[in-house]
Each structure stands twice: as structure tokens, then as C-alpha cells.
Design a protein around this motif. Structure first.
Motif, PDB file in Angstrom:
ATOM      1  N   UNK A   1       0.828  -1.205   0.000  1.00 29.25           N
ATOM      2  CA  UNK A   1       0.000   0.000   0.000  1.00 29.25           C
ATOM      3  C   UNK A   1       0.861   1.253   0.000  1.00 29.25           C
ATOM      4  N   UNK A   2       1.924   1.263   0.803  1.00 30.08           N
ATOM      5  CA  UNK A   2       2.824   2.410   0.834  1.00 30.08           C
ATOM      6  C   UNK A   2       3.510   2.597  -0.517  1.00 30.08           C
ATOM      7  N   UNK A   3       3.988   1.526  -1.118  1.00 29.34           N
ATOM      8  CA  UNK A   3       4.678   1.616  -2.411  1.00 29.34           C
ATOM      9  C   UNK A   3       3.765   2.147  -3.510  1.00 29.34           C
ATOM     10  N   UNK A   4       2.573   1.576  -3.609  1.00 33.44           N
ATOM     11  CA  UNK A   4       1.643   1.965  -4.674  1.00 33.44           C
ATOM     12  C   UNK A   4       1.213   3.421  -4.503  1.00 33.44           C
ATOM     13  N   UNK A   5       1.013   3.842  -3.257  1.00 31.99           N
ATOM     14  CA  UNK A   5       0.612   5.224  -3.002  1.00 31.99           C
ATOM     15  C   UNK A   5       1.744   6.184  -3.328  1.00 31.99           C
ATOM     16  N   UNK A   6       2.955   5.853  -2.917  1.00 28.09           N
ATOM     17  CA  UNK A   6       4.112   6.704  -3.224  1.00 28.09           C
ATOM     18  C   UNK A   6       4.337   6.815  -4.724  1.00 28.09           C
TER      19      UNK A   6
ATOM     20  N   UNK B   1      11.537   1.423   8.999  1.00 26.25           N
ATOM     21  CA  UNK B   1      12.472   0.429   8.452  1.00 26.25           C
ATOM     22  C   UNK B   1      13.043   0.860   7.115  1.00 26.25           C
ATOM     23  N   UNK B   2      12.334   1.771   6.419  1.00 25.33           N
ATOM     24  CA  UNK B   2      12.807   2.296   5.130  1.00 25.33           C
ATOM     25  C   UNK B   2      13.568   3.608   5.300  1.00 25.33           C
ATOM     26  N   UNK B   3      13.767   4.036   6.542  1.00 26.03           N
ATOM     27  CA  UNK B   3      14.494   5.283   6.793  1.00 26.03           C
ATOM     28  C   UNK B   3      13.661   6.523   6.572  1.00 26.03           C
ATOM     29  N   UNK B   4      12.324   6.420   6.750  1.00 22.04           N
ATOM     30  CA  UNK B   4      11.429   7.540   6.498  1.00 22.04           C
ATOM     31  C   UNK B   4      10.915   8.120   7.814  1.00 22.04           C
TER      32      UNK B   4
ATOM     33  N   UNK C   1      13.258  10.796   1.790  1.00 24.66           N
ATOM     34  CA  UNK C   1      12.673  12.092   2.152  1.00 24.66           C
ATOM     35  C   UNK C   1      11.150  12.082   2.149  1.00 24.66           C
ATOM     36  N   UNK C   2      10.530  10.943   1.858  1.00 27.05           N
ATOM     37  CA  UNK C   2       9.071  10.846   1.836  1.00 27.05           C
ATOM     38  C   UNK C   2       8.526  10.989   3.259  1.00 27.05           C
ATOM     39  N   UNK C   3       7.552  11.882   3.440  1.00 25.41           N
ATOM     40  CA  UNK C   3       6.911  12.076   4.734  1.00 25.41           C
ATOM     41  C   UNK C   3       5.577  11.319   4.731  1.00 25.41           C
TER      42      UNK C   3
ATOM     43  N   UNK D   1      10.427   8.204  -2.054  1.00 24.05           N
ATOM     44  CA  UNK D   1      10.388   6.896  -1.406  1.00 24.05           C
ATOM     45  C   UNK D   1      11.772   6.265  -1.379  1.00 24.05           C
ATOM     46  N   UNK D   2      12.544   6.483  -2.434  1.00 23.36           N
ATOM     47  CA  UNK D   2      13.841   5.839  -2.564  1.00 23.36           C
ATOM     48  C   UNK D   2      14.953   6.598  -1.850  1.00 23.36           C
TER      49      UNK D   2
END
Length: 342
Positions: free
Chosen positions: A119-124, A156-159, A137-139, A133-134
Motif C-alpha cells: 500500500x505504501x509503495x503503490x501510493x508513493x 524500516x525504510x528510513x522515512x 525524504x518521503x513524509x 520513497x527511494x
């Protein structure tokens, strides 16, 4: 035409595992569109009786394209096909923290981690700046965060990530978990709980965490922030700054009861969203996106899309039912994504 094969990670959830290959294919299609992978052709395939997800492109994959493949919710390993042989391709993941941050919590009603990541990936991917996302810097905001699966996925993704939930038991459970986990992993961190007040009005409680993945990261100021507001998600004016969030992702109420969630989850998701979306929408940056996981038994897709449109959001079109899957007899799960274009 270059071809890469993705070996999918096994899912601990038996029911989800049956649909995981199809869902991963739909996720990769969405990511390929959002990240503009060159002429991507996505399909399921088999090699020696083992299922893979195949990606064929018109050109050699760039480093950022490999990052996209590496960050799929179900990616276990990546190979480049060379005639009858498969050459391993090193995954390019941003994963600063140990994986047990996401997997260690077990409780009734917990959303499958792979689905939350999907869900996070598709939304980003639907935002105007999916590269956030990569590059970390994604909030992220989960305005119905429960015990924090989305918070842990984002961390876990550093966000940087913010969660909101009214249930004080969930707030205390997450606070206890994240503090214990950071201590056990000997991570440099601060974790402060305080009362949440504005203009003399009690609004609930808040947890603010700042953590670094290593001593060197801490010295360099490379830290991540987790904020959890234990308050009513339909009454958040003055608690968060407008236009500061890139993506909003959440599980809407499924119309079933899971442990301490009782009253909140039994409420109609459409009634809740009708009151909450105007406030959530104001937090999104222009070009940001919102992704909602929902139960089709209690929330018709066309009514959800209409609610999003009424709140100034543009639903992102995709093939019908591509993310739809059965969780159990009472939950027919799907997702909908909408972007804030103005």
C-alpha cells in the motif's frame, strides 16, 4: 530485450500467500508506471517449476530502477536472465534497521506486513515525486495507525512518519514496544511521551521518537522521527502543519472487531471518512497521494472514490480488482489511491 526475474519472498500469512504473486505483479505495474521504467513489460513466469515475476525493458535498468525492484513488498531476490542461466543481481535496498522491527509484533487483527508495504509503495508511486520513497525524504502519515505496522514499515525504510489513533491501549502498546526495541538494539535515540494540549485544551497524548541506525549516522545527523498522536483523527486541526505530508496510507475500518479496537472498527468507514478526509486532505502537499485499504463488504469502491473526489482528490485509475483479495469470510480487501493535484 533485457529481462529480470524477481523471486518472491514467502508470506507468513497462508491466505495472503495464495494471492501474493498476483498482487506483486499489480504492485510492480503500478511502480513501473509511477517511476517511469523504460517500456516495462511485466508478467508472471516459471523457471524450473519455480514462480517468478518477470520484468522486460527496452534498455538496461538504471540504479534507480533496480531500487524499485528491490523495494517491492515481496522481493526476495533479483536475477538477470542470460539465456538458460540466472545471474544474481545485488538488491539495492534502503534498509537501515533490523527487519525484526516489522516482524516481531504479533497480535490479533494485525495487518499483514507485505500488504502494508505494498500500500505504501503503490501510493508513493502515484505522487508527483515518487523518488522521495527511494531517497528517504518521503513524509508518511497513517491517521488510523493502531499498534503501528505502518509506522514500523516507514521507519524500516528510513522515512519520517506520523501516526494518529484514538485507542489509548494501542498507543501504550506501541510506545512500550518501540522503546524496548530501540534499547535492545542499542540504538541512539530519544523517546518522549507528553500530554497533547492546544490553547489550554486537552487533546490526548503524544509520543515523539528520534532514532539513528548507527553511531556514525547519529554523528552525521542522519536520524528518523516517529510521532504518534493519541487523539481523534476527525479532530486534528492545529496539531499538524498543513501541506507537510507526501503520502497518507491507512487501513480503514473493516467492519469487524479485533480485540481492543472494538467500537472504532465497528463504525462505518464511510461515515468516519466523511468526517476525517477534509482534515487529512489539508495535510497533504500538492502532488501528494492517499492510499486506503478497505473491506468491500462494508465500503463500495464507487462510494469511496466519490468521497475522495468530493474532498479535492483525484482517484488514480487502474485495472479493476487488480489488488482485490480475500482475507477471510468477512473481509474482501482492496485498495484505492487518489492524488492531490491542486
Amino acid at each position: 530485450m533485457p529481462e529480470h526475474l524477481i523471486l518472491l519472498a514467502p508470506s507468513a500469512n497462508r491466505v495472503y500467500a495464495a494471492d501474493a504473486p498476483r498482487l506483486a505483479e499489480a504492485e510492480l505495474r503500478a511502480m513501473a508506471t509511477g517511476f517511469e521504467l523504460p517500456d516495462a513489460d511485466v508478467s508472471a513466469t516459471q523457471v524450473a517449476g519455480v514462480d517468478y515475476l518477470a520484468l522486460r525493458t527496452s534498455d538496461v535498468l538504471t540504479e534507480s530502477a533496480l531500487r524499485v525492484l528491490s523495494d517491492l513488498s515481496a522481493t526476495h531476490a533479483i536475477f538477470r536472465r542470460e539465456d538458460d542461466l540466472l545471474a544474481p543481481v545485488p538488491a539495492q535496498r534502503r534498509a537501515p534497521y533490523p527487519s525484526d522491527l516489522v516482524t516481531i509484533q504479533k497480535y490479533q487483527g494485525k495487518t499483514n506486513e507485505q500488504w502494508t508495504r505494498l500500500l505504501l509503495n503503490v501510493t508513493a508511486a502515484a505522487t508527483r515525486a515518487p523518488g522521495r520513497l527511494l531517497d528517504g525524504t518521503l513524509k508518511v502519515l497513517d491517521p488510523l495507525c493502531g499498534r503501528g505496522t505502518t509506522l514500523n514499515i516507514a521507519l524500516s525504510l528510513g522515512l519520517d512518519v506520523t501516526g494518529i489513533d484514538l485507542d489509548s491501549k494501542d498507543f501504550q502498546a506501541y510506545s512500550a514496544f518501540i522503546k524496548t526495541w530501540m534499547r535492545q538494539h542499542r540504538l541512539k535515540h530519544t523517546a518522549d511521551e507528553s500530554n497533547l494540549r492546544t490553547n489550554g485544551r486537552a487533546r490526548g497524548k503524544q509520543l515523539r521518537v528520534e532514532v539513528a541506525s548507527s553511531k556514525d549516522a547519529h554523528k552525521d545527523g542522519d536520524t528518523q522521527r516517529v510521532t504518534y498522536l493519541s487523539t481523534d483523527t476527525t479532530d486534528i486541526d492545529g496539531l499538524l502543519k498543513p501541506r507537510t505530508v507526501d503520502v497518507i496510507v491507512t487501513d480503514t475500518p473493516y467492519g469487524v472487531q479485533h480485540g481492543s479496537h472494538g467500537d472504532r472498527l465497528a463504525r462505518s468507514p464511510l461515515e468516519l471518512l466523511g468526517r476525517a478526509l477534509p482534515q487529512w486532505q489539508r495535510l497533504l502537499r500538492t502532488g501528494g497521494a492517499i492510499g486506503l485499504s478497505y473491506n468491500r463488504h462494508v465500503a463500495p469502491r464507487d462510494e469511496l472514490a466519490a468521497l475522495l473526489s468530493d474532498n479535492g482528490l483525484t482517484p488514480v485509475d487502474g485495472p479493476a480488482d487488480e489488488f482485490r483479495h480475500r482475507v477471510d469470510a468477512s473481509i474482501d480487501r482492496d485498495l484505492v489511491v487518489a492524488r492531490k493535484d491542486a
